[in-house]
Design a protein around this motif. Sequence first.
Motif, short mmCIF file in Angstrom:
data_model
loop_
_atom_site.label_atom_id
_atom_site.label_comp_id
_atom_site.label_asym_id
_atom_site.label_seq_id
_atom_site.Cartn_x
_atom_site.Cartn_y
_atom_site.Cartn_z
N ARG A 89 -12.32 4.49 2.57
CA ARG A 89 -11.59 5.23 1.55
C ARG A 89 -12.43 6.44 1.21
O ARG A 89 -13.63 6.29 0.94
N HIS B 87 -5.16 -8.49 0.09
CA HIS B 87 -4.93 -8.99 1.45
C HIS B 87 -6.20 -8.75 2.28
O HIS B 87 -7.17 -8.17 1.80
N HIS C 187 -6.55 -3.04 -4.69
CA HIS C 187 -6.85 -1.81 -5.41
C HIS C 187 -6.13 -1.88 -6.75
O HIS C 187 -5.02 -2.41 -6.84
N GLN D 168 -3.33 7.56 0.15
CA GLN D 168 -2.83 6.46 -0.68
C GLN D 168 -2.84 6.89 -2.14
O GLN D 168 -3.80 7.49 -2.62
N TYR E 17 -6.39 5.97 12.59
CA TYR E 17 -5.31 6.09 11.62
C TYR E 17 -5.81 6.86 10.42
O TYR E 17 -6.99 6.73 10.04
N ILE F 43 -6.80 1.18 13.02
CA ILE F 43 -5.57 0.47 13.39
C ILE F 43 -5.16 0.68 14.86
O ILE F 43 -4.92 -0.31 15.58
N HIS G 260 -9.29 -7.53 -0.09
CA HIS G 260 -9.39 -6.32 -0.90
C HIS G 260 -8.09 -6.04 -1.62
O HIS G 260 -7.00 -6.25 -1.10
N ASP H 130 -7.24 7.15 3.43
CA ASP H 130 -7.50 5.89 4.13
C ASP H 130 -7.80 6.22 5.59
O ASP H 130 -6.97 6.84 6.27
N VAL I 286 1.32 4.56 0.79
CA VAL I 286 0.56 5.49 1.61
C VAL I 286 1.50 6.40 2.39
O VAL I 286 2.52 5.93 2.92
N HIS J 29 -7.55 -8.05 6.61
CA HIS J 29 -7.15 -7.82 8.00
C HIS J 29 -8.39 -7.50 8.83
O HIS J 29 -9.44 -7.13 8.28
N LEU K 33 -8.58 4.19 9.01
CA LEU K 33 -8.65 2.84 9.60
C LEU K 33 -8.67 2.93 11.12
O LEU K 33 -8.26 3.92 11.72
N ARG L 182 0.88 -1.17 0.00
CA ARG L 182 0.00 0.00 0.00
C ARG L 182 0.91 1.22 0.00
O ARG L 182 1.68 1.42 0.95
#
Length: 351
Positions: A114, A106, A149, A95, A91, A165, A147, A161, A72, A108, A163, A70
Amino acid sequence: MNAPLPTAQLRQQLYREMDPLNLTPLWEVLHALVPPEPATLCVPALWSYDAVRPFLMRAGEAITAEEAVRRVLILENPALRGQSAVTQSLYAGLQLILPGEVAPSHRHTQSALRFIVEGSGAYTAVDGERTTMHPGDFIITPSWTWHDHGHEGDEPVVWLDGLDIPMVRFFDAGFAENNTSKSQKVSRIEGTSFARYGHNMAPVRHEARFGATSPIFSYPYARSREALECLERDAPVDDWDGVKLRYLNPLTGGSPMPTMATFMQRLPAGFDGRPWRQTDGAVYSVVEGNGEAVIEGRGNSWRFAFGPRDHFVIPSWHTARFSSERGCVLFSYSDRPVHQALGIHHEERSS
Ligand code: GTQ
């Protein structure tokens, strides 16, 4: 007989001798542990897009999306450098994907949103369905869904982005996995999720495939903007928020993701808003127009003049007010659903 030790010495000796047992006295920290009101370490910050964009483009020359996985640039809170966090729980990053690139598949446990900032034609694929990106679209990657991109268009595409996290890290609950294929196979035509759930209707029989997350992958800007315009014209404007709508999970009426709420608001031309504060720190992405945010907290004050594609963060329990001479549109996200689930959300509106 020894004379009794003076109190201060007695205490220091106690602390020192119990320290190897990992014991520490509450009374020395109680006030900071249970503060009279939120005392976040985070500070307000603004990232001007004019300042950030050249570095994003340089990142485009320095590494491919595939090698980076990614590509970013993380928006780090100046008070939390090195923690990949824009607030204690959230977070934020910008990106970049270039024409012809793929950011490999990947999944998670962290949920992602987005918000498209610049360019069109890139897609994100979730669970076998691709969604094409346009500026102002709000797109969801539910927890634990594959997902990737990609970009079959001809201009750089940049998105924000958002998230959870830091929150998932706090709970030590993060899992992640790489897919064996770079791009997941397309198994549903684009628009299927929106057709099923995006029209104030839902399939008569459906399963909540994404748990507490909205089954709509993309909330297109054209639709949200139309709603805001209509409300600005025909409905009372709120003195604090202008015209502000929250995005919904149509199956629950709650936020689109269990950990993050998202909002789109329009400040009408001439708006001079009143101040408010709330416990959920929020990240803003300026969609259109210009304005000003005045933020106060912990004895300091900040004045951010913002324009299209700028990003800023208003931390927990900081007082903020907005104004806009010629009108503007703002997207934002926060951790409000978690505050609400825990019953600790507080909001205060001043006159
Ligand atoms: O697109 O999957 O900004 O996994 C950080 C972690 C984006 C993503 C980020 C991620 C992603």
